[in-house]
Design an enzyme around this catalytic site. Structure first.
Site, PDB file in Angstrom:
ATOM      1  N   ASP A 158      -7.066  -1.311  -4.790  1.00 35.56           N
ATOM      2  CA  ASP A 158      -8.088  -0.856  -3.689  1.00 35.56           C
ATOM      3  C   ASP A 158      -9.236   0.207  -4.373  1.00 35.56           C
ATOM      4  O   ASP A 158     -10.427  -0.041  -3.981  1.00 35.56           O
ATOM      5  CB  ASP A 158      -7.598  -0.464  -2.485  1.00 35.56           C
ATOM      6  N   ASP A 190       0.983  -1.341   0.132  1.00 30.93           N
ATOM      7  CA  ASP A 190      -0.038  -0.085   0.079  1.00 30.93           C
ATOM      8  C   ASP A 190       0.725   1.315   0.013  1.00 30.93           C
ATOM      9  O   ASP A 190       2.057   1.293   0.288  1.00 30.93           O
ATOM     10  CB  ASP A 190      -0.852   0.066   1.174  1.00 30.93           C
TER      11      ASP A 190
END
Length: 157
Positions: free
Chosen positions: A130, A114
């Site tokens: 995401d 991330d």
């Protein structure tokens, strides 16, 4: 032709996700964070071993199996022509790309890379895959709530 275009669209989205994650691993990880808009948005390298807010941490295969189930469902729905518009199909392809992008990370790294951090609120650091899932779900909700016609409704007209 439609099947090939769909596969190409998903592969392109996955390639973008994986390229950004590769950049994050090779360039961002050594420095940790880069402010983009101070106090609002920055790039921060995070190895997420769970889902949002790190729930179900280290349940790699659970998430991989879940991604496979989602992909199978999407393929089934698309192959049976249950989706009536391009918006609905695009929404499902976008969700599929997000599921594949994060599943690749889980299988290869045993965590998801991330890097996008919204700093003015407490929100999990996230990635391109995401975004695909969230945008795809939002688009599918719009499609299903406002555009999709049930078979019974169509027959009545």
């Amino acid at each position: 032709m439609y099947v090939m275009m769909s596969i190409l669209a998903v592969l392109t989205m996955v390639a973008v996700d994986q390229a950004v994650k590769y950049w994050a691993v090779t360039m961002l990880a050594p420095i940790g964070s880069i402010p983009l808009v101070p106090g609002i948005l920055q790039l921060t390298y995070v190895e997420n071993r769970g889902a949002a807010f790190s729930i179900l941490e280290d349940q790699i295969w659970l998430f991989v199996v879940l991604a496979l189930v989602i992909l199978c469902g999407i393929v089934y729905v698309l192959r049976t022509n249950r989706i009536q518009t391009t918006l609905g199909r695009l929404a499902l392809l976008t969700i599929a790309a997000g599921a594949v992008g994060n599943a690749i990370d889980r299988v290869i790294h045993h965590y998801v890379v991330d890097m996008i951090e919204v700093t003015f609120i407490h929100f999990p650091v996230f990635n391109i895959a995401d975004i695909y899932v969230c945008v795809g779900v939002a688009l599918f909700a719009v499609y299903y709530l406002f555009i999709h016609k049930d078979a019974e409704e169509t027959e009545k007209k």
